[in-house]
Design a protein around this motif. Structure first.
Motif, PDB file in Angstrom:
ATOM      1  N   ARG A  56       0.839  -1.205   0.000  1.00  0.00           N
ATOM      2  CA  ARG A  56       0.000   0.000   0.000  1.00  0.00           C
ATOM      3  C   ARG A  56       0.874   1.256   0.000  1.00  0.00           C
ATOM      4  O   ARG A  56       0.566   2.267   0.630  1.00  0.00           O
ATOM      5  N   GLU A  64      -1.662   4.793   4.370  1.00  0.00           N
ATOM      6  CA  GLU A  64      -1.687   3.757   3.342  1.00  0.00           C
ATOM      7  C   GLU A  64      -2.497   4.148   2.123  1.00  0.00           C
ATOM      8  O   GLU A  64      -3.491   4.863   2.206  1.00  0.00           O
ATOM      9  N   ASN A  65      -2.044   3.661   0.967  1.00  0.00           N
ATOM     10  CA  ASN A  65      -2.745   3.869  -0.299  1.00  0.00           C
ATOM     11  C   ASN A  65      -3.030   5.345  -0.588  1.00  0.00           C
ATOM     12  O   ASN A  65      -4.104   5.708  -1.078  1.00  0.00           O
ATOM     13  N   THR A  83      -0.951  -2.093  -4.346  1.00  0.00           N
ATOM     14  CA  THR A  83      -2.065  -1.259  -3.928  1.00  0.00           C
ATOM     15  C   THR A  83      -3.372  -1.993  -4.201  1.00  0.00           C
ATOM     16  O   THR A  83      -3.381  -3.060  -4.824  1.00  0.00           O
ATOM     17  N   ASP A  84      -4.485  -1.441  -3.709  1.00  0.00           N
ATOM     18  CA  ASP A  84      -5.785  -2.116  -3.740  1.00  0.00           C
ATOM     19  C   ASP A  84      -6.796  -1.301  -4.537  1.00  0.00           C
ATOM     20  O   ASP A  84      -6.819  -0.069  -4.453  1.00  0.00           O
ATOM     21  N   LEU A  95      -8.004   3.819  -5.021  1.00  0.00           N
ATOM     22  CA  LEU A  95      -7.029   3.005  -4.315  1.00  0.00           C
ATOM     23  C   LEU A  95      -7.359   2.992  -2.828  1.00  0.00           C
ATOM     24  O   LEU A  95      -7.099   3.957  -2.105  1.00  0.00           O
ATOM     25  N   CYS A  96      -7.955   1.901  -2.397  1.00  0.00           N
ATOM     26  CA  CYS A  96      -8.413   1.770  -1.015  1.00  0.00           C
ATOM     27  C   CYS A  96      -8.492   0.288  -0.687  1.00  0.00           C
ATOM     28  O   CYS A  96      -9.015  -0.492  -1.482  1.00  0.00           O
ATOM     29  N   HIS A  97      -8.012  -0.113   0.473  1.00  0.00           N
ATOM     30  CA  HIS A  97      -8.022  -1.524   0.835  1.00  0.00           C
ATOM     31  C   HIS A  97      -9.383  -1.992   1.316  1.00  0.00           C
ATOM     32  O   HIS A  97      -9.871  -3.054   0.911  1.00  0.00           O
TER      33      HIS A  97
END
Length: 357
Positions: A56, A64-65, A83-84, A95-97
């Motif tokens: 991330r 993060e991200n 990344t998510d 981009l977010c987990h």
């Protein structure tokens, strides 16, 4: 509309600062043209070590991200960034987990329940407070001079409609020109056969990584061209995992491990000659790589290891019990996962069908 946050911080570090020169030689990765092979390589007397993959971004250094985390990772000299991906209500790849915004942004809504115009106003709870970036924002950043060698692992989350997120991801990649073709720099990471099939449909020519916890499931996927595996560390630490690593090495298939933040796990990853290590602690992993890759073995330890070694003996017992407890829990979830996947047909049969049209 969400109220705009008063405090928004700008990253002041140079966006074009050169990457740190490495004192060790990262191992190759056959899915990326910049790397020659998946096996260990000796370079100028130095031992080959896994590639450093920022989890991330550089999560230990920035929220993060976020672009701050991605820039910190690039400036720290990572070979790749993980990344998510999620979709907003109006179809923007962000981009977010997490499925929800609560943990990172303090908003109880789901990402898919808000438009980009609303999400763009949010700021992270963690300082320095940052906005959520889109995939295109990260692509544009990595297209800047000096950053062409950094590649991406895109962890495609399964909360959104599978077809829609794969289609929108392909559109985002096509919308940003690159100094090097994106298929040489981007690896979509898929959690199951459904997403692998859609990746082959919408991103033909791109390498694919299966990300997961089951080496049994991964073995069904070895016939896929340019496949690699991104596995939970516990799955690789078991006797089944050791055999899996040996077999994948013989097949020339890269294996990455996540998420490795403890120094003992980092040393284990280097000894196992994994292709890459996904970590929050980029700087610590570089220290471990320099120590082991430089031929010093394990004769030196960081302050963190020395502190652990000086602790009471029950710490070792606690870690052992925790490890095996996590292993038991892992295998329980793997069994559930395999049962659900097999209800839709054999993964190998579905992949062969996709490959043969």
């Amino acid at each position: 509309m969400l109220p705009a946050t008063k405090h928004s911080f700008v990253v002041t570090a140079s966006e074009r600062s050169p990457l740190l020169e490495s004192e060790y030689e990262p191992m190759g990765n056959s899915t990326m043209p910049k790397h020659a092979s998946t096996g260990p390589q000796e370079a100028h007397g130095r031992r080959a070590v896994p590639q450093t993959i920022g989890h991330r971004g550089f999560k230990a250094a920035a929220p993060e991200n976020t672009m701050a985390a991605f820039k910190a990772a690039a400036e720290a000299g990572v070979e790749a960034i993980e990344t998510d991906l999620h979709l907003t209500r109006d179809g923007v790849v962000v981009l977010c987990h997490d499925e929800t915004l609560q943990r990172c942004y303090g908003n109880k809504a789901k990402v898919c329940d808000l438009d980009w115009s609303e999400i763009s106003q949010l700021r992270t709870l963690r300082e320095p407070r940052q906005p959520m970036p889109r995939l295109v924002d990260l692509l544009e950043y990595l297209n800047r001079p000096g950053l062409e060698d950094i590649w991406l692992m895109l962890d495609i989350k399964t909360h959104d409609d599978a077809e829609e997120i794969m289609k929108k991801t392909a559109e985002a990649l096509a919308s940003v020109s690159s100094r090097r073709p994106w298929h040489t720099r981007v690896t979509p990471c898929c959690w199951n056969v459904t997403y692998i099939e859609l990746s082959m449909k919408y991103l033909p020519g791109f390498p694919i990584a299966y990300v997961g916890v089951s080496t049994t499931y991964a073995r069904y996927l070895t016939d896929i061209p340019n496949i690699s595996f991104s596995m939970l560390r516990h799955a690789l630490a078991s006797p089944f995992g050791s055999r899996f690593l040996r077999d994948m090495n013989k097949l020339g298939i890269p294996v990455y491990v996540w998420t490795v933040n403890e120094e003992s796990w980092m040393e284990w990853s280097v000894r196992k000659q994994l292709s890459g290590v996904i970590t929050d602690e980029v700087s610590l992993f570089h220290e471990v790589c320099k120590r082991i890759g430089g031929g010093e073995g394990q004769t030196q330890t960081t302050n963190r290891s020395q502190k652990d070694a000086a602790g009471p003996k029950f710490r070792y017992l606690y870690r052992t019990l925790r490890f095996w407890g996590e292993m038991a829990l892992l295998h329980f979830f793997v069994a559930i996962f395999l049962f659900r996947e097999w209800r839709n047909g054999s993964p190998r049969h579905r992949i062969n069908k996709a490959l043969n049209g």
